[in-house]
Design an enzyme around this catalytic site. Sequence first.
Site, PDB file in Angstrom:
ATOM      1  N   GLU A  54      56.100 -16.171   6.504  1.00 39.37           N
ATOM      2  CA  GLU A  54      56.173 -17.635   6.447  1.00 39.37           C
ATOM      3  C   GLU A  54      57.575 -18.118   6.813  1.00 39.37           C
ATOM      4  O   GLU A  54      58.520 -17.333   6.891  1.00 39.37           O
ATOM      5  CB  GLU A  54      55.806 -18.123   5.048  1.00 39.37           C
ATOM      6  CG  GLU A  54      56.791 -17.644   3.976  1.00 39.37           C
ATOM      7  CD  GLU A  54      56.754 -18.507   2.721  1.00 39.37           C
ATOM      8  OE1 GLU A  54      57.165 -19.675   2.825  1.00 39.37           O
ATOM      9  OE2 GLU A  54      56.325 -17.992   1.672  1.00 39.37           O
ATOM     10  N   LYS A 103      54.568 -17.476 -10.574  1.00 36.53           N
ATOM     11  CA  LYS A 103      55.586 -17.764 -11.576  1.00 36.53           C
ATOM     12  C   LYS A 103      54.959 -18.310 -12.856  1.00 36.53           C
ATOM     13  O   LYS A 103      53.994 -19.076 -12.812  1.00 36.53           O
ATOM     14  CB  LYS A 103      56.599 -18.766 -11.026  1.00 36.53           C
ATOM     15  CG  LYS A 103      57.443 -18.212  -9.882  1.00 36.53           C
ATOM     16  CD  LYS A 103      58.417 -19.238  -9.350  1.00 36.53           C
ATOM     17  CE  LYS A 103      59.222 -18.661  -8.176  1.00 36.53           C
ATOM     18  NZ  LYS A 103      60.148 -19.639  -7.583  1.00 36.53           N
TER      19      LYS A 103
END
Length: 344
Positions: free
Chosen positions: A55, A190
């Site tokens: 990315e 996360k």
Amino acid sequence: MASSSSSSSSSSAAAVGRLSNISNHLSPTGSNPLVKVSAEVSEALSSGLPVVALESTIISHGMPYPQNLETAKEVEAIVRESGAVPATIAILDGLPCIGLNLEQLERLARLGKNAQKTARRDIAYVVASKRNGATTVSATMFFAAMVGIPVFVTGGTGGVHRHGEHTMDISSDLTELGRTPVAVVSAGVKSILDIPRTLEYLETQGVCVAAYKTYEFPAFFTQTSGCKAPCRVDSPEECARLIDANRKLNLGNGVLIAVPIPKEHSASGSLIESAIQQALAEAREKNITGNAETPFLLARVNEITGGASLASTLDIALVKNNAAIGAKISVALAQLRSNKGTPY
């Protein structure tokens, strides 16, 4: 007058054609005038060599110049050292580019946040308006599938935000995993997000989630999240067999391979995780919920840890670790398909 069987055959052919058009983006294409594939990536794909998609949001929005450029070059070097061809993806002047050269990497790095953060929903607009776009997980997956790159490496994936059952704040990364057959290698999700609901949502989307060399789904900064992974893989070869089976069965969805933070970084990761848990407790005490919670948590974690430098250092370390593992998976997948005589 046409016979009923002839009419039925025509209808079936038309239906197949419609289905083919709907799923065209899932098939390799080297002739789409709206997409530019670098000569190196194109040759590798046509030769059945391993390719790893990368990315570009981490370059534009993840860190300042020139650190972002150096990190991008280092990650690509790691992929090459492991035997695969890197294909960083971005949109430049409205043209989706699969496989950036050094000049393009530098341009994107200098643009920084002036490049639009581009998820799947933004692709058409960025292309039509001839803007510069840095691809997120969902957009990178889309373009990787379009040209036939089966493995994509990133730092972490998005997820369901806390209180997402009320706000509907759910990352498009998850829906993309549910409809695009690309394997994503990441460090998990996360803990600032709702990991149990994220895994539930991935199950709803039909996404195979596999933890690498562990039974527990990793929480990016820490090896453990308290959530058991649906399945476990212990080598690049096992990952390759999983990806190969998923694609041959035409399930139509991606695979998420979650790689725990390396042990040498776990102490630093624990410091950040501790700060996240403290920030979560403070948010509960202050009754901060909904859309206000995530900005509060991010700001508070930065305050507790003394700034974003520690998190940024770990982000880079995790991407590099994932790049090494993802490249080995890509190599194993190419070897597997070569042995079976299957096109890459």
